[in-house]
Design a protein around this motif. Structure first.
Motif, PDB file in Angstrom:
ATOM      1  N   SER A 198       0.845  -1.201   0.000  1.00 39.54           N
ATOM      2  CA  SER A 198       0.000   0.000   0.000  1.00 39.54           C
ATOM      3  C   SER A 198       0.875   1.244   0.000  1.00 39.54           C
ATOM      4  O   SER A 198       2.058   1.192   0.355  1.00 39.54           O
ATOM      5  N   LEU A 199       0.256   2.378  -0.397  1.00 37.40           N
ATOM      6  CA  LEU A 199       0.978   3.649  -0.388  1.00 37.40           C
ATOM      7  C   LEU A 199       1.366   4.052   1.027  1.00 37.40           C
ATOM      8  O   LEU A 199       2.419   4.654   1.245  1.00 37.40           O
ATOM      9  N   LEU A 200       0.506   3.692   2.012  1.00 40.99           N
ATOM     10  CA  LEU A 200       0.803   4.021   3.401  1.00 40.99           C
ATOM     11  C   LEU A 200       2.055   3.285   3.883  1.00 40.99           C
ATOM     12  O   LEU A 200       2.907   3.860   4.560  1.00 40.99           O
ATOM     13  N   GLU A 201       2.185   2.008   3.512  1.00 41.80           N
ATOM     14  CA  GLU A 201       3.375   1.238   3.880  1.00 41.80           C
ATOM     15  C   GLU A 201       4.615   1.806   3.202  1.00 41.80           C
ATOM     16  O   GLU A 201       5.674   1.934   3.828  1.00 41.80           O
ATOM     17  N   ILE A 202       4.483   2.157   1.928  1.00 40.22           N
ATOM     18  CA  ILE A 202       5.610   2.752   1.199  1.00 40.22           C
ATOM     19  C   ILE A 202       6.026   4.063   1.856  1.00 40.22           C
ATOM     20  O   ILE A 202       7.220   4.328   2.050  1.00 40.22           O
ATOM     21  N   ALA A 203       5.039   4.905   2.221  1.00 41.79           N
ATOM     22  CA  ALA A 203       5.334   6.195   2.855  1.00 41.79           C
ATOM     23  C   ALA A 203       6.084   6.000   4.171  1.00 41.79           C
ATOM     24  O   ALA A 203       7.028   6.734   4.481  1.00 41.79           O
ATOM     25  N   GLY A 204       5.670   4.993   4.961  1.00 43.96           N
ATOM     26  CA  GLY A 204       6.351   4.717   6.232  1.00 43.96           C
ATOM     27  C   GLY A 204       7.794   4.291   6.022  1.00 43.96           C
ATOM     28  O   GLY A 204       8.703   4.761   6.732  1.00 43.96           O
ATOM     29  N   LEU A 205       8.026   3.414   5.060  1.00 43.27           N
ATOM     30  CA  LEU A 205       9.385   2.953   4.769  1.00 43.27           C
ATOM     31  C   LEU A 205      10.254   4.085   4.223  1.00 43.27           C
ATOM     32  O   LEU A 205      11.437   4.187   4.561  1.00 43.27           O
ATOM     33  N   VAL A 206       9.650   4.926   3.379  1.00 41.09           N
ATOM     34  CA  VAL A 206      10.392   6.074   2.834  1.00 41.09           C
ATOM     35  C   VAL A 206      10.805   7.023   3.956  1.00 41.09           C
ATOM     36  O   VAL A 206      11.925   7.549   3.964  1.00 41.09           O
ATOM     37  N   LEU A 207       9.908   7.253   4.923  1.00 39.86           N
ATOM     38  CA  LEU A 207      10.217   8.138   6.043  1.00 39.86           C
ATOM     39  C   LEU A 207      11.391   7.592   6.865  1.00 39.86           C
ATOM     40  O   LEU A 207      12.311   8.338   7.218  1.00 39.86           O
ATOM     41  N   ILE A 208      11.358   6.300   7.156  1.00 31.34           N
ATOM     42  CA  ILE A 208      12.463   5.683   7.901  1.00 31.34           C
ATOM     43  C   ILE A 208      13.756   5.769   7.097  1.00 31.34           C
ATOM     44  O   ILE A 208      14.828   6.089   7.625  1.00 31.34           O
ATOM     45  N   TYR A 209      13.648   5.476   5.793  1.00 38.80           N
ATOM     46  CA  TYR A 209      14.828   5.539   4.916  1.00 38.80           C
ATOM     47  C   TYR A 209      15.427   6.951   4.915  1.00 38.80           C
ATOM     48  O   TYR A 209      16.652   7.116   4.991  1.00 38.80           O
ATOM     49  N   ALA A 210      14.562   7.970   4.833  1.00 42.60           N
ATOM     50  CA  ALA A 210      15.040   9.356   4.816  1.00 42.60           C
ATOM     51  C   ALA A 210      15.766   9.702   6.115  1.00 42.60           C
ATOM     52  O   ALA A 210      16.791  10.410   6.104  1.00 42.60           O
ATOM     53  N   MET A 211      15.269   9.200   7.242  1.00 43.19           N
ATOM     54  CA  MET A 211      15.915   9.449   8.534  1.00 43.19           C
ATOM     55  C   MET A 211      17.285   8.771   8.591  1.00 43.19           C
ATOM     56  O   MET A 211      18.267   9.361   9.064  1.00 43.19           O
ATOM     57  N   VAL A 212      17.350   7.541   8.095  1.00 40.30           N
ATOM     58  CA  VAL A 212      18.631   6.818   8.051  1.00 40.30           C
ATOM     59  C   VAL A 212      19.604   7.545   7.125  1.00 40.30           C
ATOM     60  O   VAL A 212      20.785   7.722   7.460  1.00 40.30           O
ATOM     61  N   PHE A 213      19.112   7.974   5.966  1.00 38.46           N
ATOM     62  CA  PHE A 213      19.939   8.690   4.998  1.00 38.46           C
ATOM     63  C   PHE A 213      20.505   9.972   5.608  1.00 38.46           C
ATOM     64  O   PHE A 213      21.707  10.246   5.525  1.00 38.46           O
ATOM     65  N   GLY A 214      19.622  10.766   6.231  1.00 39.71           N
ATOM     66  CA  GLY A 214      20.059  12.026   6.824  1.00 39.71           C
ATOM     67  C   GLY A 214      21.083  11.832   7.925  1.00 39.71           C
ATOM     68  O   GLY A 214      22.103  12.534   7.984  1.00 39.71           O
ATOM     69  N   ALA A 215      20.840  10.853   8.802  1.00 40.04           N
ATOM     70  CA  ALA A 215      21.774  10.593   9.900  1.00 40.04           C
ATOM     71  C   ALA A 215      23.125  10.114   9.372  1.00 40.04           C
ATOM     72  O   ALA A 215      24.186  10.540   9.860  1.00 40.04           O
ATOM     73  N   SER A 216      23.104   9.232   8.387  1.00 41.93           N
ATOM     74  CA  SER A 216      24.340   8.691   7.829  1.00 41.93           C
ATOM     75  C   SER A 216      25.159   9.782   7.140  1.00 41.93           C
ATOM     76  O   SER A 216      26.388   9.850   7.307  1.00 41.93           O
ATOM     77  N   MET A 217      24.483  10.635   6.374  1.00 42.51           N
ATOM     78  CA  MET A 217      25.193  11.731   5.708  1.00 42.51           C
ATOM     79  C   MET A 217      25.777  12.706   6.729  1.00 42.51           C
ATOM     80  O   MET A 217      26.913  13.169   6.582  1.00 42.51           O
ATOM     81  N   TYR A 218      25.022  12.999   7.762  1.00 39.27           N
ATOM     82  CA  TYR A 218      25.485  13.925   8.804  1.00 39.27           C
ATOM     83  C   TYR A 218      26.715  13.372   9.516  1.00 39.27           C
ATOM     84  O   TYR A 218      27.697  14.102   9.759  1.00 39.27           O
ATOM     85  N   LEU A 219      26.702  12.099   9.831  1.00 40.94           N
ATOM     86  CA  LEU A 219      27.791  11.502  10.615  1.00 40.94           C
ATOM     87  C   LEU A 219      29.032  11.196   9.782  1.00 40.94           C
ATOM     88  O   LEU A 219      30.164  11.357  10.263  1.00 40.94           O
ATOM     89  N   PHE A 220      28.847  10.776   8.540  1.00 40.29           N
ATOM     90  CA  PHE A 220      29.981  10.229   7.786  1.00 40.29           C
ATOM     91  C   PHE A 220      30.418  11.040   6.563  1.00 40.29           C
ATOM     92  O   PHE A 220      31.496  10.790   6.032  1.00 40.29           O
TER      93      PHE A 220
END
Length: 511
Positions: A464-486
């Motif tokens: 579902s789009l809701l499941e995709i949106a949730g995974l995208v949100l988590i992915y964006a948080m991981v992406f942002g944290a990883s870029m900030y740290l490394f």
């Protein structure tokens, strides 16, 4: 001065709001519209729109020259000269509008020849109505652009951007009820034309009543036309290139494959247009700085550092969207567009992957213009756009909508990436090796997001789009944290920390 500064700030804020509304309305309104129209009629709409849009080339880039000549006339403090300039521009663009109407009616009369055997009899009937309305709408945009230029020249950015915001808001709200009633694509174009008329009427009222723009329709200095043409010629070339790269695929698909293929390609280009909007807001802020450096020191080392600095910031934003689309885009396109739009995923990738390079380097366009070295870019892009046409025809015959995207991809790689990076290094004086070394420093920050994206695709079915949106949100948080740290440098980390500090201070102040 303070009023002008407030106008600029308000204009920038409204510009961002307008972009957000445009993107959000596209994400929300488009899937509803696709299901109400159906793939065939949506493809027909895209095909006719892409064909009529070539008539916009009749402006010859003259809109961009108004500000230059207005500033010069204003500096002379001769109100009569300003009035004659205004009158000449209105006259020129009214003539363009009339020519547009004439050419458009010729196109309507010969629509069967334009699209050959690509449409059915019923589609030809609808296409004639759509084309007539679109031609009228486009003709109205010619005088509209002049009155928009008047507002810009008087630095009334708030009014100008407010009209764009209202137009972006009203379009889906007015069109959707008509679509639900079954009026189809004709209703969509009718609403667009109505809003164009409303905008033109408002613009004329504002220019006459509020700005008190002086207009004189005699005593024109026709020698200015030659000077304007020299100034705008390469802008005109860029308009031709944009039309070929982003619209010729739809036209060729309409002739060779039919409206369904146009719909698949058109949906992909819609995502691409949203992607293109993400980069310009950042680089535009640095345009005055580029011109200042070139005008004073012309220091290529300083320009290179600024070029890399802006490119890195743009890369962070664009790589988040690009990598996220790679991992979650296929399921998103199927849920968002519908089952028949799976190939739109490959169309999007073939467009946004190569265009990412020129987007993170778009400050280089301003450097070229400041150095008056932008002509080679226009000529090279024109050549590659022509190659795009020739290679797209056989590719469309074998791969359909994906083939059209492959042709555009080849043009972007050869012209926008290979040629331009050589040109920056060899002619402009930008250290392109240093630029790519700076971009390469982001590699460590990609490791965790890539692992996360692969894991999500393996572990979740994304039903579902809701499941995709949730995974995208988590992915964006991981992406942002990883870029900030490394991967981010200290200056980029400060850009992130600044807004967070202000939020914390405001929260503490309320306690």
């Amino acid at each position: 001065m303070k009023i002008k500064m407030n106008q600029r700030k308000s204009g920038v804020i409204l510009s961002y709001i307008s972009q957000m509304i445009h993107i959000l309305s596209g994400l929300i309104y488009t899937p509803i519209m696709l299901r109400l129209l159906g793939q065939s009629e949506y493809g027909l709409y895209q095909l006719v729109y892409s064909t009529v849009s070539y008539l916009s080339l009749l402006s010859f880039g003259f809109t961009a020259s108004y500000m230059r000549f207005y500033s010069r006339a204003k500096a002379s403090k001769d109100e009569g000269e300003v009035g004659r300039l205004n009158g000449m521009f209105i006259t020129i663009f009214m003539i363009m509008a009339i020519v547009c109407l004439f050419c458009g009616m010729v196109m309507v009369a010969n629509i069967e020849s334009i699209f050959a055997e690509g449409l059915t009899a019923n589609e030809y009937s609808i296409a004639k109505i759509l084309m007539t309305l679109m031609v009228v709408n486009l003709a109205l945009t010619f005088p509209n652009s002049v009155f928009d230029a008047f507002s810009s020249a008087h630095e009334r950015f708030f009014f100008q951007k407010l009209l764009v915001v209202l137009q972006n808001l009203m379009n889906p709200f007015l069109a959707l009820p008509l679509l639900l009633l079954g009026y189809g694509s004709v209703a969509m174009v009718s609403v667009t034309t109505f809003l164009t008329v409303a905008k033109l009427t408002t613009n004329i009222w504002f220019s006459i009543k509020k700005l008190q723009v002086k207009v004189v329709f005699n005593g024109f200095h026709f020698h200015l036309l030659k000077e304007m043409w020299v100034f705008t010629f390469f802008i005109f070339l860029n308009q031709i290139i944009d039309q070929i790269n982003w619209n010729v695929g739809k036209f060729l698909l309409g002739r060779l494959s039919g409206t369904a293929a146009v719909a698949i390609f058109g949906l992909g280009t819609q995502i691409n247009s949203m992607y293109l909007q993400l980069s310009t807001s950042i680089s535009n802020v640095f345009v005055p700085r580029v011109n200042q450096i070139v005008a004073t020191t012309n220091d290529n080392r300083e320009l290179t550092k600024l070029f890399a600095k802006v490119g890195r910031i743009q890369f962070i934003v664009l790589s988040l969207v690009l990598s996220g689309f790679i991992f979650f885009g296929k399921e998103f396109m199927i849920f968002w567009g519908g089952e028949g739009y799976g190939n739109s995923y490959y169309v999007v990738l073939l467009l946004i992957i190569p265009v990412t390079v020129p987007l993170i380097q778009n400050l280089g366009v301003e450097i070229q213009r400041a150095k008056n070295m932008h002509k080679a870019r226009s000529m090279a892009y024109l050549f590659m756009a022509a190659i795009n046409i020739f290679i797209s025809i056989p590719l469309i015959n074998t791969l359909g909508s994906v083939g059209a995207a492959v042709g555009t991809c080849f043009s972007l790689v050869a012209g926008n990436i290979v040629f331009m990076n050589w040109y920056y290094q060899a002619k402009i004086g930008i250290d392109i090796v240093y630029f790519w070394k700076e971009i390469a420093k982001f590699v460590p920050g990609f490791i965790l997001p890539i692992v996360t994206g692969i894991a999500f695709n393996y572990l979740f079915e994304m039903n579902s789009l809701l499941e995709i949106a949730g995974l995208v949100l988590i992915y964006a948080m991981v992406f942002g944290a990883s870029m900030y740290l490394f991967s981010m440098n200290e200056e980029e980390r400060q850009i992130v920390k600044g807004p967070l500090r202000r939020i914390i201070k405001k929260r503490d102040g309320r306690r």
